[in-house]
Design a protein around this motif. Structure first.
Motif, PDB file in Angstrom:
ATOM      1  N   PRO A 146      53.174  18.814 -29.674  1.00 30.80           N
ATOM      2  CA  PRO A 146      53.435  18.903 -28.230  1.00 30.80           C
ATOM      3  C   PRO A 146      52.180  19.192 -27.405  1.00 30.80           C
ATOM      4  O   PRO A 146      52.241  19.269 -26.180  1.00 30.80           O
ATOM      5  N   TYR A 179      49.404  17.825 -26.275  1.00 27.24           N
ATOM      6  CA  TYR A 179      48.897  17.035 -25.143  1.00 27.24           C
ATOM      7  C   TYR A 179      50.004  16.520 -24.234  1.00 27.24           C
ATOM      8  O   TYR A 179      49.758  15.721 -23.337  1.00 27.24           O
ATOM      9  N   TRP A 204      40.089  25.276 -35.384  1.00 27.17           N
ATOM     10  CA  TRP A 204      39.579  25.444 -34.012  1.00 27.17           C
ATOM     11  C   TRP A 204      40.091  26.693 -33.312  1.00 27.17           C
ATOM     12  O   TRP A 204      39.457  27.214 -32.417  1.00 27.17           O
ATOM     13  N   HIS A 205      41.283  27.131 -33.671  1.00 31.16           N
ATOM     14  CA  HIS A 205      41.929  28.191 -32.874  1.00 31.16           C
ATOM     15  C   HIS A 205      42.069  29.503 -33.629  1.00 31.16           C
ATOM     16  O   HIS A 205      42.857  30.368 -33.227  1.00 31.16           O
ATOM     17  N   CYS A 213      50.982  23.597 -39.422  1.00 31.21           N
ATOM     18  CA  CYS A 213      50.756  22.476 -38.502  1.00 31.21           C
ATOM     19  C   CYS A 213      49.245  22.252 -38.395  1.00 31.21           C
ATOM     20  O   CYS A 213      48.486  22.675 -39.275  1.00 31.21           O
ATOM     21  N   LEU A 214      48.798  21.613 -37.327  1.00 31.56           N
ATOM     22  CA  LEU A 214      47.371  21.312 -37.194  1.00 31.56           C
ATOM     23  C   LEU A 214      46.595  22.517 -36.655  1.00 31.56           C
ATOM     24  O   LEU A 214      45.624  22.973 -37.263  1.00 31.56           O
ATOM     25  N   GLY A 215      47.025  23.042 -35.509  1.00 33.22           N
ATOM     26  CA  GLY A 215      46.243  24.080 -34.844  1.00 33.22           C
ATOM     27  C   GLY A 215      46.715  25.515 -35.082  1.00 33.22           C
ATOM     28  O   GLY A 215      45.993  26.461 -34.795  1.00 33.22           O
ATOM     29  N   ASN A 216      47.947  25.677 -35.576  1.00 28.53           N
ATOM     30  CA  ASN A 216      48.606  26.993 -35.720  1.00 28.53           C
ATOM     31  C   ASN A 216      48.706  27.728 -34.376  1.00 28.53           C
ATOM     32  O   ASN A 216      48.663  28.955 -34.323  1.00 28.53           O
ATOM     33  N   ILE A 217      48.853  26.944 -33.299  1.00 27.88           N
ATOM     34  CA  ILE A 217      49.100  27.593 -32.003  1.00 27.88           C
ATOM     35  C   ILE A 217      50.358  27.063 -31.308  1.00 27.88           C
ATOM     36  O   ILE A 217      50.783  27.636 -30.312  1.00 27.88           O
ATOM     37  N   CYS A 218      50.946  25.970 -31.799  1.00 28.63           N
ATOM     38  CA  CYS A 218      52.181  25.471 -31.168  1.00 28.63           C
ATOM     39  C   CYS A 218      53.354  25.439 -32.163  1.00 28.63           C
ATOM     40  O   CYS A 218      54.257  26.282 -32.096  1.00 28.63           O
ATOM     41  N   ARG A 219      53.341  24.472 -33.085  1.00 23.34           N
ATOM     42  CA  ARG A 219      54.538  24.240 -33.907  1.00 23.34           C
ATOM     43  C   ARG A 219      54.744  25.279 -34.997  1.00 23.34           C
ATOM     44  O   ARG A 219      55.852  25.815 -35.140  1.00 23.34           O
TER      45      ARG A 219
HETATM   46  P1  4NP Z   1      49.890  22.585 -33.269  1.00 23.25           P
HETATM   47  O1  4NP Z   1      49.375  21.864 -31.943  1.00 23.25           O
HETATM   48  O2  4NP Z   1      49.325  21.811 -34.440  1.00 23.25           O
HETATM   49  O3  4NP Z   1      51.369  22.460 -33.175  1.00 23.25           O
HETATM   50  O4  4NP Z   1      49.406  24.012 -33.204  1.00 23.25           O
HETATM   51  C1  4NP Z   1      48.004  21.587 -31.724  1.00 23.25           C
HETATM   52  C2  4NP Z   1      47.206  22.566 -31.213  1.00 23.25           C
HETATM   53  C3  4NP Z   1      45.861  22.295 -30.957  1.00 23.25           C
HETATM   54  C4  4NP Z   1      45.363  21.046 -31.226  1.00 23.25           C
HETATM   55  C5  4NP Z   1      46.169  20.071 -31.746  1.00 23.25           C
HETATM   56  C6  4NP Z   1      47.502  20.343 -32.001  1.00 23.25           C
HETATM   57  N1  4NP Z   1      44.008  20.754 -30.941  1.00 23.25           N
HETATM   58  O5  4NP Z   1      43.604  19.609 -31.125  1.00 23.25           O
HETATM   59  O6  4NP Z   1      43.269  21.664 -30.537  1.00 23.25           O
END
Ligand code: 4NP
Length: 159
Positions: free
Chosen positions: A127, A129, A46-47, A9-15
């Motif tokens: 998810p 935001y 970022w994470h 995914c984008l951040g590797n902290i949610c999906r």
């Molecule tokens: P993810 O969610 O891609 O499902 O982990 C996000 C987590 C962080 C950010 C965007 C999406 N962010 O912009 O920091």
């Protein structure tokens, strides 16, 4: 034969950590954990090193999945040498991965929800935001696609 699967995914902290945790349980319940290697990563950096988002951890825990030991990392060029399946949560993730993909990559790069059998969603919506309902939808979609992916891998391992 080992099959190696990377969720992105984008951040590797949610999906994608949610996908990693759910798919690991599905594979373990099917007693295939010795034959399928599972990991997750983010296209963004970022994470890096962080635990999954607390909202993702608690939504997953309520359905019996433990994400607490996972730590974020960024997708790397070497992932295309190591993973047989690289599965993106949305079209933006997929397009970022397609631009990194070496010409010789022989694996499957695509959308994770292509394996879902009960939903017409093509993407797992971000998810980050939004509210709690977004995290429940993430779980619903990932549970569906995980069942479909397991079925395909069971056929592959039998073949
Ligand atoms: P993810 O969610 O891609 O499902 O982990 C996000 C987590 C962080 C950010 C965007 C999406 N962010 O912009 O920091």
């Amino acid at each position: 034969m080992d099959t190696r699967i990377l969720f992105v995914c984008l951040g590797n902290i949610c999906r994608s950590p949610t996908a990693e945790g759910i798919f690991r349980k599905v594979v373990t319940d099917a007693r295939m954990q010795d034959r399928i290697f599972i990991d997750s990563a983010g296209t963004g950096g970022w994470h890096i090193g962080k635990s999954p988002d607390a909202r993702a951890v608690s939504a997953a825990k309520a359905r019996g999945y433990d994400l607490s030991s996972l730590r974020a990392r960024q997708v790397a060029a070497a992932d295309f040498e190591e993973f047989d399946f690289i599965l993106a949560m949305d079209h933006a993730n997929l397009s970022d991965l397609q631009s990194m993909k070496p010409d010789h990559y022989q694996g499957h790069l695509g959308l994770f929800l292509d394996f879902a059998e009960h939903s017409r969603h093509r993407e797992v919506p971000d998810p980050y935001y939004g509210g709690a309902a977004g995290f429940d939808l993430v779980l619903d979609l990932i549970e569906d696609a995980s069942a479909g992916l397991l079925r395909q891998l069971q056929q592959r391992h039998r073949a």
